[in-house]
Design an enzyme around this catalytic site. Sequence first.
Site, PDB file in Angstrom:
ATOM      1  N   GLY A 259       0.791  -1.215   0.000  1.00 12.31           N
ATOM      2  CA  GLY A 259       0.000   0.000   0.000  1.00 12.31           C
ATOM      3  C   GLY A 259       0.827   1.271   0.000  1.00 12.31           C
ATOM      4  O   GLY A 259       1.945   1.318  -0.536  1.00 12.31           O
ATOM      5  N   HIS A 260       0.271   2.297   0.628  1.00  9.22           N
ATOM      6  CA  HIS A 260       0.836   3.646   0.624  1.00  9.22           C
ATOM      7  C   HIS A 260       2.217   3.672   1.273  1.00  9.22           C
ATOM      8  O   HIS A 260       3.170   4.214   0.716  1.00  9.22           O
ATOM      9  CB  HIS A 260      -0.140   4.559   1.365  1.00  9.22           C
ATOM     10  CG  HIS A 260       0.199   6.010   1.356  1.00  9.22           C
ATOM     11  ND1 HIS A 260       0.306   6.751   0.198  1.00  9.22           N
ATOM     12  CD2 HIS A 260       0.435   6.884   2.382  1.00  9.22           C
ATOM     13  CE1 HIS A 260       0.585   8.008   0.500  1.00  9.22           C
ATOM     14  NE2 HIS A 260       0.676   8.119   1.818  1.00  9.22           N
TER      15      HIS A 260
END
Length: 279
Positions: A259-260
């Site tokens: 993810g981020h």
Amino acid sequence: MTKISYRNITVDGIKIAYREAGRKGAPKLLLLHGFPTSGHMFRDLIPLLADRHHIIAPDLPGFGQSDDPAINSFDSIADTIDRFTEIVGFDRYAVYVFDYGAPTGFRLAVKHPERITGIISQNGNAYVDGLSDAWNPVQAYWQDASAENRAVLKAFLGPETTIWQYTHGVADPTTVSPDGYSLDNFYLSRPGAEDVQLDLMGDYKSNVALYPTFQNYFRTHKPRFLAVWGKNDPFFLPPGAEAFARDIPDAVIKFFDTGHFALETHADEIAAAIRDFLG
């Protein structure tokens, strides 16, 4: 074990805290974090690169252990970090940018192209292609800075949202240490932090307005460029990484199944990509 020093200096009246590792005289690498974190996000990456590089990772103004300046804008953050690099002797350096660190680092590159030896962007956006629908509430505030629209943005500052930013898109959330998001939530809970962050969300429109300027820099100077992207990022989409190749045909684009906060799960892989890239 890698020796990491934790220092601070005053830049135009603002205390800037920073981490430093590696041998002075080695190729310089500046690490710029994003929202809502600090130089702490690089705790796993720094030991993997410090044998080859002189590394400095500042806490941006308004984040971590650095001071909250009276005026919070991305222009002012970039101006402070620009002065910071001069004070610590970073005259030529590669820069690793993430999230808010990207418009900071790209401003430095536009201002001083001769100082940049390479750019590593980890989910650090410079193209409209990369903005997801998660930005809609923020963009609404750009269009109408009403109290109602500002109140909506407070959801981005909640403890649950910080945890979600760290774990969304991660195959196994148990591999994400709670240390990062717990520290971020501590910093977000400090008096005055809410207004600082809401002001920066409002000012993020200045970054989007500069996208054409950043892109012109990429086209004109064609810096050595590596994108290492968490492909499941809910904010900055993979097309944002791929777009760099439009302006820098030799850009290296790598995606990771995370993810981020890609360093939380893929620090080893990202470090290996950086070592290959910087040589």
